[in-house]
Design an enzyme around this catalytic site. Structure first.
Site, PDB file in Angstrom:
ATOM      1  CD  GLN A 272      27.684 -51.452   5.330  1.00  0.00           C
ATOM      2  OE1 GLN A 272      28.048 -52.618   5.331  1.00  0.00           O
ATOM      3  NE2 GLN A 272      28.419 -50.495   4.813  1.00  0.00           N
ATOM      4  CG  HIS A 275      28.891 -54.037   1.481  1.00  0.00           C
ATOM      5  ND1 HIS A 275      29.925 -53.910   0.604  1.00  0.00           N
ATOM      6  CD2 HIS A 275      28.874 -52.910   2.211  1.00  0.00           C
ATOM      7  CE1 HIS A 275      30.506 -52.742   0.779  1.00  0.00           C
ATOM      8  NE2 HIS A 275      29.878 -52.110   1.752  1.00  0.00           N
ATOM      9  CD  GLU A 341      32.445 -52.937   8.655  1.00  0.00           C
ATOM     10  OE1 GLU A 341      31.361 -53.484   8.354  1.00  0.00           O
ATOM     11  OE2 GLU A 341      33.403 -52.879   7.879  1.00  0.00           O
ATOM     12  CG  HIS A 342      30.085 -49.038   8.774  1.00  0.00           C
ATOM     13  ND1 HIS A 342      30.009 -50.292   8.194  1.00  0.00           N
ATOM     14  CD2 HIS A 342      31.157 -48.428   8.213  1.00  0.00           C
ATOM     15  CE1 HIS A 342      30.995 -50.419   7.320  1.00  0.00           C
ATOM     16  NE2 HIS A 342      31.709 -49.311   7.307  1.00  0.00           N
ATOM     17  CG  ASP A 375      31.570 -47.189   2.775  1.00  0.00           C
ATOM     18  OD1 ASP A 375      32.130 -47.561   3.813  1.00  0.00           O
ATOM     19  OD2 ASP A 375      30.396 -47.495   2.474  1.00  0.00           O
ATOM     20  CG  HIS A 434      68.297 -60.210  35.356  1.00  0.00           C
ATOM     21  ND1 HIS A 434      68.636 -61.395  34.796  1.00  0.00           N
ATOM     22  CD2 HIS A 434      67.331 -59.682  34.562  1.00  0.00           C
ATOM     23  CE1 HIS A 434      67.907 -61.588  33.704  1.00  0.00           C
ATOM     24  NE2 HIS A 434      67.105 -60.555  33.543  1.00  0.00           N
TER      25      HIS A 434
HETATM   26  P1  NAD Z   1      37.804 -62.066  -2.418  1.00  0.00           P
HETATM   27  O1  NAD Z   1      38.838 -61.381  -3.240  1.00  0.00           O
HETATM   28  O2  NAD Z   1      37.844 -61.902  -0.959  1.00  0.00           O
HETATM   29  O3  NAD Z   1      37.867 -63.630  -2.713  1.00  0.00           O
HETATM   30  C1  NAD Z   1      38.032 -64.173  -4.003  1.00  0.00           C
HETATM   31  C2  NAD Z   1      38.895 -65.408  -3.882  1.00  0.00           C
HETATM   32  O4  NAD Z   1      38.265 -66.377  -3.054  1.00  0.00           O
HETATM   33  C3  NAD Z   1      39.194 -66.120  -5.157  1.00  0.00           C
HETATM   34  O5  NAD Z   1      40.334 -65.561  -5.723  1.00  0.00           O
HETATM   35  C4  NAD Z   1      39.451 -67.542  -4.708  1.00  0.00           C
HETATM   36  O6  NAD Z   1      40.814 -67.716  -4.534  1.00  0.00           O
HETATM   37  C5  NAD Z   1      38.811 -67.642  -3.365  1.00  0.00           C
HETATM   38  N1  NAD Z   1      37.760 -68.656  -3.402  1.00  0.00           N
HETATM   39  C6  NAD Z   1      36.499 -68.514  -3.860  1.00  0.00           C
HETATM   40  N2  NAD Z   1      35.854 -69.686  -3.770  1.00  0.00           N
HETATM   41  C7  NAD Z   1      36.719 -70.585  -3.241  1.00  0.00           C
HETATM   42  C8  NAD Z   1      36.633 -71.958  -2.890  1.00  0.00           C
HETATM   43  N3  NAD Z   1      35.525 -72.651  -3.059  1.00  0.00           N
HETATM   44  N4  NAD Z   1      37.722 -72.540  -2.362  1.00  0.00           N
HETATM   45  C9  NAD Z   1      38.873 -71.846  -2.164  1.00  0.00           C
HETATM   46  N5  NAD Z   1      38.999 -70.545  -2.491  1.00  0.00           N
HETATM   47  C10 NAD Z   1      37.940 -69.923  -3.020  1.00  0.00           C
HETATM   48  O7  NAD Z   1      36.425 -61.584  -3.012  1.00  0.00           O
HETATM   49  P2  NAD Z   1      34.925 -61.876  -2.588  1.00  0.00           P
HETATM   50  O8  NAD Z   1      34.652 -63.334  -2.542  1.00  0.00           O
HETATM   51  O9  NAD Z   1      34.120 -61.019  -3.489  1.00  0.00           O
HETATM   52  O10 NAD Z   1      34.781 -61.328  -1.116  1.00  0.00           O
HETATM   53  C11 NAD Z   1      34.997 -59.992  -0.779  1.00  0.00           C
HETATM   54  C12 NAD Z   1      34.728 -59.835   0.698  1.00  0.00           C
HETATM   55  O11 NAD Z   1      35.384 -58.679   1.179  1.00  0.00           O
HETATM   56  C13 NAD Z   1      33.262 -59.689   1.038  1.00  0.00           C
HETATM   57  O12 NAD Z   1      32.979 -60.506   2.142  1.00  0.00           O
HETATM   58  C14 NAD Z   1      33.132 -58.215   1.392  1.00  0.00           C
HETATM   59  O13 NAD Z   1      32.103 -57.950   2.317  1.00  0.00           O
HETATM   60  C15 NAD Z   1      34.477 -57.955   1.968  1.00  0.00           C
HETATM   61  N6  NAD Z   1      34.856 -56.548   1.921  1.00  0.00           N
HETATM   62  C16 NAD Z   1      35.000 -55.927   3.116  1.00  0.00           C
HETATM   63  C17 NAD Z   1      35.428 -54.622   3.172  1.00  0.00           C
HETATM   64  C18 NAD Z   1      35.642 -53.985   4.500  1.00  0.00           C
HETATM   65  O14 NAD Z   1      36.270 -52.947   4.571  1.00  0.00           O
HETATM   66  N7  NAD Z   1      35.178 -54.577   5.583  1.00  0.00           N
HETATM   67  C19 NAD Z   1      35.696 -53.916   2.003  1.00  0.00           C
HETATM   68  C20 NAD Z   1      35.552 -54.582   0.815  1.00  0.00           C
HETATM   69  C21 NAD Z   1      35.140 -55.917   0.777  1.00  0.00           C
END
Ligand code: NAD
Length: 450
Positions: A272, A275, A341-342, A375, A434
């Site tokens: 975890q 991540h 969560e887990h 996962d 009614h």
């Molecule tokens: P993401 O796809 O969530 O976000 C990317 C997008 O964020 C970009 O396309 C952009 O549009 C936007 N962005 C980035 N910086 C910005 C800014 N300054 N202003 C406005 N928009 C902006 O991808 P990520 O950032 O890699 O985040 C993934 C998240 O998803 C992580 O927090 C991860 O822990 C989570 N996640 C959770 C699970 C779950 O099941 N709980 C599974 C996978 C991923």
């Protein structure tokens, strides 16, 4: 200090017996997130732009955030060309095995027939499920390739029978999309892939654009911009869209006893911690000696140093803790308050402890059940409530893709049986129409000797 660069990677340790309840509570605080107002301030104009500017605005944001300046269309429509899902056979096999297990587990959640109850003679109430017609599935793509999230969101949508499945994921800088995601989109029957991320992708699916289909519900995890956008559109009656749940950074809570294998415990905590720097991992150690605790800590450091994402792990471990408690009751009290969560039970009689679980997204039972199986491939869903929301939300499941409709059907005798109660309550609420809807029918029955 815990997690210092180049220093030993170690979680801060507390003994519950010698720590005040306030300090324990503070130790279990999730890492603070940027303020909602600040994020909303960034997200609101993006949503408004996409709502009014459609495809052109959407593409503009993809050029800006993903640097995918060569992209000329924001949508890839099915059928997807084989060349976009060219994958090694071992990856195809892994996706196919996971797909099938997730399909089986979610298909088993289907309700075979409507629930039907005769509450009084002649008064029959039923409840039946219908799929949500159009769903939008957000697959994050900012920092990692996540075909597993496409599976976790797409397979239940397919099983539920949603007519339109739209997948959205930010493209790579060259404008392409990961072939694993295209392959999953093909397998679940997604009509299109929106090549966009963040608030702009959420807005496009919520309101629709020239080429993006409007959806009825948006599901999927994402960063704070994605979450804020989902919350915004679900509050906008013009969008008419709902969401699965608020999402936060990933977290795990492991409960271990003297029987647990230190290497297994450390590996689960690290899976975890890698991540993101904002992830949090908690170890609750039941009655472990100094030597047993050190064995876990040594493993954690050793295994962490060998990981490619060691720098992310260092960040996550900064706000992660070990709590030493005396027994399983104390451990479960803390775990239920935290609502992880887990939840991983690395305990001798792990299966019997499940009865004590009140709040958790998903539970992993015993030493042969690492969280990574859930996962990816076991069949359970990995889209789960974080940040303590396991107290009131379920993880994504088949029910997330359906709505329940109720019906009632009365016979003449049934209306006689329940009519008195209805007319009296209508009288109390002073809703005369009614009351009359019942009384005139009963008079009709009396007049016609029914
Ligand atoms: P993401 O796809 O969530 O976000 C990317 C997008 O964020 C970009 O396309 C952009 O549009 C936007 N962005 C980035 N910086 C910005 C800014 N300054 N202003 C406005 N928009 C902006 O991808 P990520 O950032 O890699 O985040 C993934 C998240 O998803 C992580 O927090 C991860 O822990 C989570 N996640 C959770 C699970 C779950 O099941 N709980 C599974 C996978 C991923």
């Amino acid at each position: 200090k815990a997690g210092l660069k180049d220093g030993r990677i170690k979680m801060k340790r507390y003994n519950a017996a010698t720590t005040s309840s306030e300090d324990l509570k503070a130790a279990l605080q999730r890492p603070s997130q940027r303020s909602t107002e600040m994020i909303m301030g960034i997200v609101n104009p993006i949503i408004k732009d996409v709502r009014t500017g459609g495809d052109e605005a959407l593409l503009g944001y993809t050029h800006k955030f993903e640097k995918a300046t060569s992209l000329t269309s924001p949508v890839l429509k099915a059928p997807y060309p084989q060349s976009l899902m060219d994958l090694p056979p071992e990856t195809i096999e892994a996706i196919d095995i996971s797909f099938e297990n997730i399909r089986k587990f979610h298909a088993a959640q289907k309700e075979d027939k409507p629930l039907q109850v005769e509450t009084m003679p002649g008064v029959v109430c039923t409840r039946f499920a219908r799929p949500i017609e159009r769903v939008g599935l957000y697959v994050p793509g900012g920092t990692a390739v996540l075909p597993s999230t496409a599976l976790m969101l797409g397979v239940p949508a397919m099983v539920a029978g949603c007519k339109t499945i739209v997948l959205a994921s930010p493209p790579r800088a060259d404008g392409s999309i990961t072939p694993e995601i295209v392959y999953v989109a093909h397998k679940v029957g997604a009509e299109s892939i929106v090549l966009a991320g963040g608030a702009q992708a959420v807005a496009a699916m919520a309101y629709g654009t020239e080429s993006v289909s409007k959806v009825d519900k948006i599901l999927g995890p994402g960063n704070q911009f994605v979450t804020a956008a989902k919350m915004y559109v679900s509050n906008d009656t013009n969008a008419g869209v709902s969401i699965d749940m608020p999402a936060g950074p990933s977290e795990v809570l492991v409960i271990a006893d003297k029987e647990s294998n230190p290497a297994f415990v450390a590996s689960d905590l690290l899976s975890q911690a890698e991540h993101g720097v904002d992830s949090q991992v908690i170890l609750i150690a039941i009655d472990l000696s100094e030597k047993e605790l050190s064995a876990i800590e040594d493993e954690l450091h050793k295994q962490a140093m060998a990981l490619p994402r060691v720098d992310i792990v260092r960040g996550a471990i900064e706000h992660s803790v070990t709590l030493v408690v005396k027994d399983i009751e104390e451990a479960m009290k803390l775990s239920n308050d935290y609502a992880p969560e887990h939840l991983i039970l690395q305990l001798k009689d792990a299966a019997s402890v499940v009865a004590l679980v009140e709040n958790a997204g998903s539970v992993f039972i015993g030493e042969w059940t690492p969280e990574s199986v859930g996962d990816y491939s076991a069949g359970v869903n990995h889209s789960l409530p974080t940040y303590g929301y396991a107290k009131q939300y379920s993880g994504v499941n088949l029910g997330s893709y359906v709505k329940h409709i109720t019906s009632s059907q009365l016979t003449a005798q049934g209306l006689r049986n329940v009519g008195g109660a209805v007319m009296q309550l209508a009288k109390v609420e002073e809703l005369e129409a009614h009351r009359r809807a019942v009384s005139l029918r009963i008079k009709y029955m009396d007049d016609n000797k029914l």
